[in-house]
Design an enzyme around this catalytic site. Structure first.
Site, PDB file in Angstrom:
ATOM      1  N   GLU A 148      47.575  18.401  54.209  1.00  0.00           N
ATOM      2  CA  GLU A 148      46.117  18.240  54.303  1.00  0.00           C
ATOM      3  C   GLU A 148      45.727  16.763  54.356  1.00  0.00           C
ATOM      4  OE1 GLU A 148      44.516  22.257  52.139  1.00  0.00           O
ATOM      5  OE2 GLU A 148      45.763  20.891  50.958  1.00  0.00           O
ATOM      6  N   GLU A 155      50.844  27.125  49.947  1.00  0.00           N
ATOM      7  CA  GLU A 155      50.137  27.461  48.699  1.00  0.00           C
ATOM      8  C   GLU A 155      50.194  28.941  48.355  1.00  0.00           C
ATOM      9  OE1 GLU A 155      48.067  23.563  49.852  1.00  0.00           O
ATOM     10  OE2 GLU A 155      49.102  25.219  50.855  1.00  0.00           O
TER      11      GLU A 155
END
Length: 257
Positions: free
Chosen positions: A112, A132
């Protein structure tokens, strides 16, 4: 400004380029609060220093960033900066361009962070992913929002739901990264940054803003919105200097005004 060093983030200047290094190699550069604050401070320096044209964000020890520091998370620590998000960058961007130089892994929050940069150079062995879901979490620092805007949405969905990694070659094929470096990514990123830094500083700022913002402009207002960024560039002293330098076959002397 002089080079700065903290425990978590190193910065130094080469020419007109600010090099920012996440310095937690013992933790695969997992992001903690201090590192996030260090990156945010470096980006403030980038925008404040008129001599800087762009920045490179990289990681020490052969890894870009392995994501959030889970040990810090369990202690209740947040690797976010108010108003700027994860790593001091995920929800905000400086006016000037940032190049991610990725070696090793850019995973979860690390991917990210790379997504939040304007250009990405990766070594051939680099791997990217938002795993995640494998930890019962979700990519909340922009992966689920930004990734489908930068690669085909079905591929983004696959990465989000499986948590699988992709190679640098696959990332390049998808248009996610700009180039693959056979050697350390920082060397290739420096070469790319040098090409960027040769150009007019006001033009760089305006061009970055338009490319980033224009995806949601309507056809009715896009020309007015572009003009708001472009007009000050065309009326600047640098625009006249660029034209004069071209006519006189010399290198421009940019002043940023």
């Amino acid at each position: 400004m002089s080079d700065t060093q903290t425990a978590e983030v190193l910065t130094h200047v080469e020419g007109n380029v600010l090099i920012v290094t996440i310095n937690r190699p013992e933790a695969k550069n997992a992001m903690n609060k201090a590192a996030a604050e260090g990156i945010a401070a470096a980006m403030d320096r980038l925008d404040a220093d008129v001599d800087l044209r762009c920045a490179i964000l990289t990681g020490a020890g052969g890894t870009f960033c392995s994501g959030m520091d889970l040990k810090g998370f369990l202690r209740g620590e947040s690797p976010h900066v108010p108003g700027r998000g994860f790593g001091g960058l995920a929800q905000w961007t400086p006016k000037k361009p940032i190049i991610a130089a990725v070696d090793g892994y850019a995973l979860a929050g690390g991917m990210e962070l790379a997504l939040s940069c304007d250009l990405i150079v990766a070594s051939a062995s680099a791997k990217f992913g938002i795993p995640e879901a494998k930890r019962g979490l979700a990519a909340a620092a922009g992966g689920l929002i930004k990734l489908p805007r930068q690669i085909p949405p079905r591929v983004a969905m696959e990465l989000a739901l499986t948590g699988d990694f992709i190679t640098a070659q696959r990332a390049y094929e998808l248009g996610f990264i700009n180039q693959i470096s056979e050697g350390p990514s920082l060397d290739a990123a420096k070469a790319l940054a040098a090409r960027v830094a040769e150009n007019g500083p006001l033009a760089l700022i305006a061009s970055k803003a338009i490319v980033r913002e224009s995806h949601d402009w309507t056809e009715a207002d896009m020309w007015d919105k572009q003009s708001a960024h472009i007009q000050p560039v065309f009326s600047s002293a640098d625009a006249r200097e660029g034209a004069s330098a071209f006519a006189e076959k010399r290198k421009p002397n940019w002043q940023g005004k």
